[in-house]
Design an enzyme around this catalytic site. Structure first.
Site, mmCIF file in Angstrom:
data_model
loop_
_atom_site.group_PDB
_atom_site.id
_atom_site.type_symbol
_atom_site.label_atom_id
_atom_site.label_comp_id
_atom_site.label_asym_id
_atom_site.label_seq_id
_atom_site.Cartn_x
_atom_site.Cartn_y
_atom_site.Cartn_z
ATOM 1 N N SER A 240 0.777 -1.209 0.025
ATOM 2 C CA SER A 240 0.001 -0.011 0.050
ATOM 3 C C SER A 240 0.977 1.262 -0.005
ATOM 4 O O SER A 240 2.305 1.157 0.038
ATOM 5 C CB SER A 240 -1.009 -0.029 1.331
ATOM 6 O OG SER A 240 0.110 0.355 2.212
ATOM 7 N N LYS A 241 0.273 2.377 0.100
ATOM 8 C CA LYS A 241 1.056 3.581 0.007
ATOM 9 C C LYS A 241 2.032 3.582 1.035
ATOM 10 O O LYS A 241 3.109 4.422 1.045
ATOM 11 C CB LYS A 241 0.187 4.809 0.002
ATOM 12 C CG LYS A 241 -0.671 5.070 -1.145
ATOM 13 C CD LYS A 241 -1.234 6.469 -1.073
ATOM 14 C CE LYS A 241 -2.344 6.572 -2.473
ATOM 15 N NZ LYS A 241 -3.335 7.272 -2.061
ATOM 16 N N ARG A 242 1.921 3.058 2.057
ATOM 17 C CA ARG A 242 2.760 3.236 3.274
ATOM 18 C C ARG A 242 4.100 2.644 2.863
ATOM 19 O O ARG A 242 5.300 3.143 3.379
ATOM 20 C CB ARG A 242 2.337 2.215 4.406
ATOM 21 C CG ARG A 242 1.085 2.950 5.058
ATOM 22 C CD ARG A 242 0.988 2.095 6.411
ATOM 23 N NE ARG A 242 0.498 0.735 6.117
ATOM 24 C CZ ARG A 242 0.996 -0.557 6.433
ATOM 25 N NH1 ARG A 242 2.212 -0.481 7.129
ATOM 26 N NH2 ARG A 242 0.592 -1.684 5.889
ATOM 27 N N HIS A 243 4.102 1.773 1.795
ATOM 28 C CA HIS A 243 5.334 1.127 1.498
ATOM 29 C C HIS A 243 6.182 1.833 0.268
ATOM 30 O O HIS A 243 7.248 1.302 0.146
ATOM 31 C CB HIS A 243 5.113 -0.243 1.056
ATOM 32 C CG HIS A 243 4.527 -1.151 1.998
ATOM 33 N ND1 HIS A 243 3.179 -1.616 2.002
ATOM 34 C CD2 HIS A 243 5.047 -1.767 2.955
ATOM 35 C CE1 HIS A 243 2.727 -2.275 2.944
ATOM 36 N NE2 HIS A 243 3.877 -2.571 3.832
#
Ligand code: GLU
Length: 468
Positions: A240-243
């Site tokens: 996800s965007k966190r990564h």
């Protein structure tokens, strides 16, 4: 033999996710490998979430990745009549029925099931009822899922998956407003478009038994199903965007080469021995569903960076120049009148991880430093450095030719003349021409920058040093 036909059916609800791009790539490779056809279908039936911009993003992403399709884009919203026709066909054949349950009744049904610790599901109330329908209710149409037996998905990646029909309820195929639902549209499309292989993310594996039952009810030939493992971030959780960036076009913007991204994507869940670098031709030749892993694939940004560096090093001068020019334009740098972009790109290709980084390194070739790096000034600039730079200026001005060899010899003799170590000349000189202390070899840098630009920058730096 039937012609292989694969499809890529994104929903246009935002950017094109990196996971979808991998799905697109696998479908593309499989079609190309088998001399088949690859269809682009836009699943835009969710009118509230689908936007035209998102359709454009899909098209741009496909174009940037170079994944050419043979048919499409086909828009599901343009096929509503056909879906309704098939729903009627299912109704006529007794494979579907009208359900008049109100939302309250459905909620009550769910609650009763949950109280009995059963799955909250539709209980088939209107399935075999011949009562007069209640007034004033627009019915939904439900598919009559078989009540006994099991569906076996012969998954080309995961192997056989068996699902008991008793686990499935009668799903809505047409809403009360007359719009068809996802599972119905997909089956009608895959049937009409003669799709032979459905290669998609395993988040769809729960839909597959339902779809197989609809295919069977329509008497249509089943495609081969292949469900791809999820893409995970480095912590093992769903990517996800966190990564990191999850949108394809973000990678383009960040200066990754499409070949590097495709190479990275092909390795997400697929392998060929321990080979890491694949040309497109190799991918097409070697790809096989048999070698797709069952378990999740980790998106390792460092590996992508490494691949990008490999591709930057081996890219043709034109590819590199084209990519670098785009990034320079985006950064507002005008290259007209400056050195040839291909030459600058060639000089910088070993040092940059991305085209965006390369563009940063290329700026000094087209613009005098707007300011000098603060730390570099502290260390390298002084009144004394000004005198040294003046000597460099005067000697460079006298050269017959401005080649790297001539420049190198000139710098060496300036160092001897001033009786200082090379760093005393080289370091302030770098700051004078690029604004900081990091640049490729000085002789090449100066030669490519051109004498006029170099001398002008030396004059400015000498003045700056004198003002300290
Ligand atoms: N539109 C679906 C999605 O974007 C794809 C459905 C499918 O591959 O069958 O996830």
């Amino acid at each position: 033999m039937t012609k292989v036909r694969t499809r890529f059916p994104p929903s246009p609800t935002g950017y094109l996710h990196i996971g979808s791009a991998r799905t697109a790539l696998f479908n593309y490779l499989f079609a190309r490998q088998n001399g088949g056809e690859f269809v682009l279908r836009i699943e835009d039936t969710d009118r509230e979430r689908s936007t035209e911009e998102a359709v454009q993003v899909i098209m741009d992403s496909m174009e940037w990745m170079g994944l050419d399709y043979d048919e499409g884009p086909i828009f599901q919203t343009q096929r509503f009549d056909r879906y309704r026709e098939v729903v009627n066909q299912l109704l006529d054949a007794g494979h579907a029925y009208r359900c008049y349950c109100t939302p309250e009744e459905l909620t009550a049904m769910r609650e009763t099931a949950m109280a009995k610790k059963e799955k909250p599901r539709y209980n088939g109330y209107w399935r075999d009822r011949s009562d007069t329908p209640p007034e004033g209710i627009d019915p939904v149409i439900r598919f009559k899922n078989p009540t006994s037996g099991a569906v076996v998905i012969e998954d080309a990646v995961k192997g056989p998956i068996t699902v008991e029909n008793s686990e499935l309820d009668d799903l809505v195929i047409l809403r009360s407003d007359g719009t068809p639902t996802y599972n119905l549209c997909v089956v009608v499309d895959d049937m009409d478009m003669e799709i032979t292989h459905v290669i998609r993310g395993d988040d769809h594996v729960n839909n597959t038994p339902r779809q197989i039952n609809i295919f069977n009810a329509l008497g249509a030939k089943l495609p081969v199903f292949a469900h791809l493992p999820m893409i995970l971030g480095e912590d093992g959780k769903r990517m996800s965007k966190r990564h990191g960036a999850v949108s394809v076009m973000q990678y383009a913007e960040d200066g990754y080469l499409r070949d590097a991204l495709l190479n990275h994507l092909v390795r997400l869940g697929w392998s060929h021995g321990d080979q890491e670098v694949f040309s497109q031709d190799e991918m097409i030749k070697l790809f096989s569903l048999d070698n797709v892993n069952k378990s999740g694939a980790v998106f390792d940004v460092k590996k992508l960076d490494w691949l990008n560096q490999q591709y930057l090093q081996s890219a043709s001068a034109e590819t590199l120049a084209e990519g670098l020019s785009e990034h320079l334009i985006k950064a507002g740098v005008d290259t007209t009148g400056g050195p040839e972009v291909a030459v600058v790109a060639d000089l910088l290709r070993d040092r940059a991880k991305t085209l965006a980084e390369m563009a940063k390194g290329a700026m000094p070739f087209y613009q005098a430093p707007a300011e000098y790096d603060e730390k570099a000034v502290k260390k390298q600039f002084s009144a004394d450095a000004g005198t040294r730079l003046q000597a460099v200026h005067d000697n460079l001005a006298k050269l017959d030719e401005f080649t790297p060899e001539a420049i190198d010899a000139c710098l060496q003799s300036t160092v001897t003349e001033l009786d200082v170590g090379f760093g005393k000349v080289g370091l302030p000189l770098r700051v004078a021409v690029t604004g900081n202390t990091a640049s490729p070899a000085l002789d090449q840098t100066l030669s490519i920058m051109g004498r006029e630009a170099v001398l002008q920058r030396l004059v400015a730096a000498v003045q700056y040093c004198q003002s300290l």
